[in-house]
Design a protein around this motif. Structure first.
Motif, PDB file in Angstrom:
ATOM      1  N   LEU A  44       7.859  14.677  -7.982  1.00 53.77           N
ATOM      2  CA  LEU A  44       7.307  15.916  -7.422  1.00 53.77           C
ATOM      3  C   LEU A  44       5.926  16.121  -8.024  1.00 53.77           C
ATOM      4  O   LEU A  44       5.727  15.882  -9.221  1.00 53.77           O
ATOM      5  CB  LEU A  44       8.157  17.110  -7.832  1.00 53.77           C
ATOM      6  N   PHE A  45       4.976  16.574  -7.212  1.00 55.08           N
ATOM      7  CA  PHE A  45       3.666  16.870  -7.783  1.00 55.08           C
ATOM      8  C   PHE A  45       2.909  17.866  -6.911  1.00 55.08           C
ATOM      9  O   PHE A  45       3.204  18.039  -5.738  1.00 55.08           O
ATOM     10  CB  PHE A  45       2.848  15.590  -8.026  1.00 55.08           C
ATOM     11  N   LYS A  46       1.949  18.502  -7.544  1.00 52.08           N
ATOM     12  CA  LYS A  46       1.069  19.447  -6.853  1.00 52.08           C
ATOM     13  C   LYS A  46      -0.345  18.909  -6.952  1.00 52.08           C
ATOM     14  O   LYS A  46      -0.804  18.529  -8.037  1.00 52.08           O
ATOM     15  CB  LYS A  46       1.152  20.831  -7.496  1.00 52.08           C
ATOM     16  N   ALA A  47      -1.034  18.868  -5.808  1.00 50.06           N
ATOM     17  CA  ALA A  47      -2.405  18.361  -5.780  1.00 50.06           C
ATOM     18  C   ALA A  47      -3.102  18.812  -4.506  1.00 50.06           C
ATOM     19  O   ALA A  47      -2.448  18.983  -3.472  1.00 50.06           O
ATOM     20  CB  ALA A  47      -2.396  16.834  -5.853  1.00 50.06           C
ATOM     21  N   GLU A  48      -4.399  18.973  -4.589  1.00 46.45           N
ATOM     22  CA  GLU A  48      -5.206  19.305  -3.410  1.00 46.45           C
ATOM     23  C   GLU A  48      -5.244  18.130  -2.429  1.00 46.45           C
ATOM     24  O   GLU A  48      -5.217  18.318  -1.230  1.00 46.45           O
ATOM     25  CB  GLU A  48      -6.639  19.651  -3.845  1.00 46.45           C
ATOM     26  N   ASP A  49      -5.319  16.908  -2.964  1.00 42.70           N
ATOM     27  CA  ASP A  49      -5.402  15.690  -2.158  1.00 42.70           C
ATOM     28  C   ASP A  49      -4.291  14.736  -2.591  1.00 42.70           C
ATOM     29  O   ASP A  49      -4.516  13.820  -3.378  1.00 42.70           O
ATOM     30  CB  ASP A  49      -6.782  15.043  -2.355  1.00 42.70           C
ATOM     31  N   PRO A  50      -3.067  14.952  -2.096  1.00 46.24           N
ATOM     32  CA  PRO A  50      -1.933  14.162  -2.578  1.00 46.24           C
ATOM     33  C   PRO A  50      -2.093  12.650  -2.375  1.00 46.24           C
ATOM     34  O   PRO A  50      -1.771  11.865  -3.267  1.00 46.24           O
ATOM     35  CB  PRO A  50      -0.737  14.711  -1.808  1.00 46.24           C
ATOM     36  N   GLU A  51      -2.566  12.229  -1.217  1.00 44.57           N
ATOM     37  CA  GLU A  51      -2.758  10.797  -0.974  1.00 44.57           C
ATOM     38  C   GLU A  51      -3.804  10.223  -1.931  1.00 44.57           C
ATOM     39  O   GLU A  51      -3.641   9.113  -2.448  1.00 44.57           O
ATOM     40  CB  GLU A  51      -3.185  10.547   0.482  1.00 44.57           C
ATOM     41  N   GLY A  52      -4.853  10.986  -2.183  1.00 44.96           N
ATOM     42  CA  GLY A  52      -5.894  10.541  -3.107  1.00 44.96           C
ATOM     43  C   GLY A  52      -5.380  10.405  -4.530  1.00 44.96           C
ATOM     44  O   GLY A  52      -5.741   9.468  -5.252  1.00 44.96           O
ATOM     45  N   VAL A  53      -4.531  11.326  -4.946  1.00 44.31           N
ATOM     46  CA  VAL A  53      -3.938  11.272  -6.286  1.00 44.31           C
ATOM     47  C   VAL A  53      -3.115  10.001  -6.449  1.00 44.31           C
ATOM     48  O   VAL A  53      -3.236   9.279  -7.440  1.00 44.31           O
ATOM     49  CB  VAL A  53      -3.061  12.520  -6.559  1.00 44.31           C
ATOM     50  N   VAL A  54      -2.266   9.720  -5.466  1.00 47.80           N
ATOM     51  CA  VAL A  54      -1.403   8.538  -5.545  1.00 47.80           C
ATOM     52  C   VAL A  54      -2.235   7.260  -5.507  1.00 47.80           C
ATOM     53  O   VAL A  54      -1.966   6.316  -6.254  1.00 47.80           O
ATOM     54  CB  VAL A  54      -0.330   8.577  -4.432  1.00 47.80           C
ATOM     55  N   ALA A  55      -3.271   7.241  -4.691  1.00 47.18           N
ATOM     56  CA  ALA A  55      -4.154   6.070  -4.642  1.00 47.18           C
ATOM     57  C   ALA A  55      -4.867   5.870  -5.979  1.00 47.18           C
ATOM     58  O   ALA A  55      -4.979   4.742  -6.477  1.00 47.18           O
ATOM     59  CB  ALA A  55      -5.168   6.224  -3.510  1.00 47.18           C
ATOM     60  N   ALA A  56      -5.324   6.963  -6.571  1.00 49.42           N
ATOM     61  CA  ALA A  56      -6.010   6.869  -7.862  1.00 49.42           C
ATOM     62  C   ALA A  56      -5.059   6.429  -8.971  1.00 49.42           C
ATOM     63  O   ALA A  56      -5.460   5.717  -9.897  1.00 49.42           O
ATOM     64  CB  ALA A  56      -6.654   8.213  -8.210  1.00 49.42           C
ATOM     65  N   ALA A  57      -3.805   6.836  -8.888  1.00 47.95           N
ATOM     66  CA  ALA A  57      -2.817   6.472  -9.911  1.00 47.95           C
ATOM     67  C   ALA A  57      -2.407   5.004  -9.822  1.00 47.95           C
ATOM     68  O   ALA A  57      -1.940   4.424 -10.815  1.00 47.95           O
ATOM     69  CB  ALA A  57      -1.581   7.362  -9.771  1.00 47.95           C
ATOM     70  N   ALA A  58      -2.579   4.385  -8.668  1.00 45.44           N
ATOM     71  CA  ALA A  58      -2.109   3.015  -8.453  1.00 45.44           C
ATOM     72  C   ALA A  58      -2.700   2.030  -9.460  1.00 45.44           C
ATOM     73  O   ALA A  58      -1.973   1.202 -10.022  1.00 45.44           O
ATOM     74  CB  ALA A  58      -2.408   2.571  -7.027  1.00 45.44           C
ATOM     75  N   GLY A  59      -3.988   2.113  -9.716  1.00 50.26           N
ATOM     76  CA  GLY A  59      -4.624   1.199 -10.666  1.00 50.26           C
ATOM     77  C   GLY A  59      -4.094   1.366 -12.077  1.00 50.26           C
ATOM     78  O   GLY A  59      -3.905   0.380 -12.799  1.00 50.26           O
ATOM     79  N   GLU A  60      -3.840   2.593 -12.464  1.00 55.59           N
ATOM     80  CA  GLU A  60      -3.287   2.870 -13.797  1.00 55.59           C
ATOM     81  C   GLU A  60      -1.880   2.292 -13.931  1.00 55.59           C
ATOM     82  O   GLU A  60      -1.525   1.752 -14.978  1.00 55.59           O
ATOM     83  CB  GLU A  60      -3.283   4.377 -14.055  1.00 55.59           C
ATOM     84  N   LEU A  61      -1.087   2.398 -12.873  1.00 56.21           N
ATOM     85  CA  LEU A  61       0.278   1.863 -12.924  1.00 56.21           C
ATOM     86  C   LEU A  61       0.275   0.335 -13.042  1.00 56.21           C
ATOM     87  O   LEU A  61       1.120  -0.241 -13.722  1.00 56.21           O
ATOM     88  CB  LEU A  61       1.076   2.320 -11.711  1.00 56.21           C
ATOM     89  N   VAL A  62      -0.682  -0.309 -12.399  1.00 49.31           N
ATOM     90  CA  VAL A  62      -0.826  -1.763 -12.549  1.00 49.31           C
ATOM     91  C   VAL A  62      -1.221  -2.082 -13.986  1.00 49.31           C
ATOM     92  O   VAL A  62      -0.652  -2.972 -14.625  1.00 49.31           O
ATOM     93  CB  VAL A  62      -1.863  -2.333 -11.553  1.00 49.31           C
ATOM     94  N   ALA A  63      -2.188  -1.332 -14.527  1.00 53.75           N
ATOM     95  CA  ALA A  63      -2.695  -1.598 -15.871  1.00 53.75           C
ATOM     96  C   ALA A  63      -1.636  -1.394 -16.957  1.00 53.75           C
ATOM     97  O   ALA A  63      -1.521  -2.215 -17.869  1.00 53.75           O
ATOM     98  CB  ALA A  63      -3.908  -0.711 -16.155  1.00 53.75           C
TER      99      ALA A  63
END
Length: 178
Positions: A44-63
């Motif tokens: 669950l999360f709250k964000a103005e741009d939910p798709e953007g948040v998940v896209a931005a998090a993707a690189g961190e999850l790989v790292a």
């Protein structure tokens, strides 16, 4: 409020982040609030741009964990509305092993007439909405039917499935988190 459903993510397992890493990646991606739910990659999360948040998090999850599979974002209200349709209640059967909710994206929309049953007779897809399918699965022998497999095969996209019980618990948790 939104939910991200990660495909093939099990917190703390090899190739998956732990809870702190998962929540941290989404916060670093711009989420205002984050709450990982259970261990199956449902957040669950709250964000103005939910798709953007998940896209931005993707690189961190790989790292941090080497995790690079699909993530499907849905507004929480979509889940509430879908379960309110009463689809599962209209198709109760003693043969049912689990009621499931499958999230899918990419590819084409399945052209099945509803309800649809696979050739192995272990998956009934009862309803398909905008990237969400409600299904019943059976477990005739040692393994249960897989709506994820059936939807990926039919669409050419990616899918991830949760049980109705998980979605019910998610909605209850979200109600206390708002």
């Amino acid at each position: 409020m939104h939910v991200v459903f990660y495909r093939n993510l099990n917190l703390g397992h090899a190739g998956s982040p732990n809870r702190e890493q998962l929540e941290g990646a989404l916060k670093a991606g711009g989420a205002a609030q984050v709450k990982s739910f259970q261990t199956n990659g449902t957040v669950l999360f709250k964000a103005e741009d939910p798709e953007g948040v998940v896209a931005a998090a993707a690189g961190e999850l790989v790292a941090v964990a080497g995790y690079a599979d699909a993530a499907i974002v849905r507004p929480l209200a979509d889940l509430e509305g879908l379960l309110a349709l009463g689809v599962f209640e209209k198709h109760e059967s003693p043969r049912t092993y689990r009621e499931t909710v499958t999230f899918f994206q990419g590819g084409k929309k399945p052209s099945w007439s509803m309800p649809w049953t696979n050739s192995k007779d272990d998956v009934d897809v009862l309803h398909i909405g905008d990237g969400i399918a409600l299904s019943l699965i059976r477990k005739p022998r040692n393994s249960a039917g897989s709506p994820t497999f059936e939807l990926e095969r039919a669409t050419g996209g990616v899918a991830t499935t949760r049980t109705r019980g998980s979605i019910d618990r998610l909605l209850k948790a979200a109600a206390t988190w708002r």
